[in-house]
Scaffold this active site. Structure first.
Site, mmCIF file in Angstrom:
data_model
loop_
_atom_site.group_PDB
_atom_site.id
_atom_site.type_symbol
_atom_site.label_atom_id
_atom_site.label_comp_id
_atom_site.label_asym_id
_atom_site.label_seq_id
_atom_site.Cartn_x
_atom_site.Cartn_y
_atom_site.Cartn_z
ATOM 1 N N ILE A 120 -13.669 -33.583 1.707
ATOM 2 C CA ILE A 120 -13.833 -35.088 3.070
ATOM 3 C C ILE A 120 -14.847 -34.363 2.947
ATOM 4 O O ILE A 120 -16.374 -34.807 3.705
ATOM 5 C CB ILE A 120 -12.958 -34.833 4.427
ATOM 6 C CG1 ILE A 120 -13.780 -35.378 5.471
ATOM 7 C CG2 ILE A 120 -13.002 -33.130 4.816
ATOM 8 C CD1 ILE A 120 -14.143 -36.524 4.663
ATOM 9 N N ASP A 125 -7.345 -35.987 8.704
ATOM 10 C CA ASP A 125 -6.014 -35.084 9.276
ATOM 11 C C ASP A 125 -5.655 -34.315 7.592
ATOM 12 O O ASP A 125 -6.218 -34.495 6.493
ATOM 13 C CB ASP A 125 -4.391 -36.420 8.375
ATOM 14 C CG ASP A 125 -4.540 -36.704 7.165
ATOM 15 O OD1 ASP A 125 -3.406 -35.644 6.803
ATOM 16 O OD2 ASP A 125 -4.757 -37.131 7.049
ATOM 17 N N GLY A 140 -5.591 -37.519 1.980
ATOM 18 C CA GLY A 140 -6.192 -37.394 3.648
ATOM 19 C C GLY A 140 -7.089 -36.824 4.213
ATOM 20 O O GLY A 140 -8.436 -37.499 2.785
ATOM 21 N N GLU A 141 -7.028 -36.416 4.427
ATOM 22 C CA GLU A 141 -8.475 -35.327 5.091
ATOM 23 C C GLU A 141 -10.137 -36.782 5.584
ATOM 24 O O GLU A 141 -10.678 -36.075 7.085
ATOM 25 C CB GLU A 141 -9.353 -34.765 3.901
ATOM 26 C CG GLU A 141 -8.583 -33.748 3.903
ATOM 27 C CD GLU A 141 -8.886 -32.733 2.266
ATOM 28 O OE1 GLU A 141 -10.651 -32.983 1.921
ATOM 29 O OE2 GLU A 141 -8.674 -32.075 1.311
ATOM 30 N N GLY A 142 -9.534 -37.672 5.702
ATOM 31 C CA GLY A 142 -10.645 -38.289 6.098
ATOM 32 C C GLY A 142 -11.160 -39.020 4.912
ATOM 33 O O GLY A 142 -11.537 -39.618 4.740
#
Length: 354
Positions: A97, A173, A315-317
């Site tokens: 990210i 997340d 995830g993580e954005g």
């Protein structure tokens, strides 16, 4: 549970949306030739209340982190300690990210909501609710008080980001086991069967998928009386990170700030947020389509069409960060292109675009 309701959601500006659609017709291109970019530019203009829209100046990715007791059911390909390790990695700037957000010109912040142990300290843990959420297969994820605290934390974090100039928010997340929790939330709110909602997450094998499906089924049965109560559902089978994400997405809409959702976890939380603050979804776009079946279910329930489909499932954005330049391009096209009149270019009927 007593909880101060979110303020009523007012929709993006319909008059500005109409003006943006009208401007698209006047630009030096055949109408509709930029496809989805045109729709996205209209949405941004309506969210900003400004036509033509201005380019985003301060995009913020906020990664909500937490551990989940459900990992003891062997539903993930990675051990639980990876959560704390990755929180530290994000904070150092070494995660996917960080790299992807840098390309798109976005800032990144990570927040520890329920990471096990004392691996993170200081500002990262300022809103921490507990160390790990409960195993949703056999127990509630949170207490009533913890649920409220987590949602309120998400609300306060959204307020802080908007108050310090954020004009687009990306919820991210980080948490081993969170796809199991997110899938349970989606199945509860859409009525989907576990077998049609459960995916392979971080790369579990078929035996792991079977365990994960059984866990989701158990969690759905245990929380069956809470499926129409968003706070009760977060308490029974959510987690502090998912609850904070829900508060964050809802409050962004209250503050009239657009949100670019990421994958399964953020979209599952957004599905809860729409129950907490009806109408909030008008302020959201889906950045990308995750291969997780529950993500497709959540997007459909929210009426959102993902911008990209690159089979990303990190995830993580990260997926939203990759979609951000597409949104920026949509804004640039509507704001910077010349009209037929301005360019002296004949329109389709031989006139100046009319």
């Amino acid at each position: 549970m007593d909880f101060p309701d979110f303020a009523p959601i007012s929709p993006p500006d319909a008059a500005v949306a109409a003006a943006a659609r009208a401007r698209q017709i006047l630009l030096t291109k055949p109408p509709g030739s930029l496809g989805r970019l045109e729709d996205l530019s209209v949405w941004v203009a309506a969210c900003q209340g400004l036509c033509p829209p201005r380019q985003f100046e301060r995009v913020r990715v906020v990664v909500f982190a937490g551990d989940h007791g459900v990992t003891r059911e062997r539903v993930s390909a990675y051990p639980a300690e990876v959560t704390a390790q990755m929180v530290a990695n994000i904070d150092r700037g070494g995660a996917a990210i960080n790299a992807l957000a840098t390309v798109a010109g976005a800032g990144v912040r990570v927040v520890d909501m329920a990471v096990n142990g004392a691996a993170t300290q200081g500002a990262i843990s300022a809103y921490k609710v507990r160390c790990g959420s409960g195993d949703i297969a056999t127990e509630d994820a949170l207490s009533a008080e913890e649920t409220i605290a987590a949602v309120e934390a998400g609300r306060r974090i959204a307020d802080h980001e908007v108050d310090t100039g954020a004009d687009l928010l990306i919820p991210g997340d980080m948490g081993i086991g969170n796809t199991t929790v997110a899938t349970t939330l989606v199945a509860a709110l859409t009525g989907a069967e576990p077998a049609e909602a459960v995916g392979h997450g971080t790369g579990i094998d078929d035996a792991g998928w079977a365990r994960k499906t059984a866990v989701v089924r158990d969690a759905l049965f245990r929380s069956r009386t809470q499926h129409t109560d968003p706070l009760g559902l977060l308490r029974c089978c959510g987690g502090a990170d998912l609850a904070a994400l829900a508060g964050f997405c809802a409050q962004a809409a209250v503050r009239r700030t657009p949100v670019l959702l990421d994958g399964l976890a953020s979209t599952a939380a957004a599905l809860v947020a729409e129950r907490l603050a009806p109408g909030a979804r008008a302020w959201w776009q889906a950045g990308h389509r995750s291969p997780e079946p529950a993500h497709a279910l959540a997007c459909a329930a929210l009426g959102l069409e993902p911008i990209l489909d690159l089979r990303m499932r990190l995830g993580e954005g990260s997926g939203a960060a990759v979609a951000l330049p597409v949104l920026q391009a949509a804004v640039a096209a509507l704001a910077s292109m010349s009209t037929f009149d301005e360019a002296g270019v004949s329109g389709p009927d031989g006139g100046a675009g009319r």
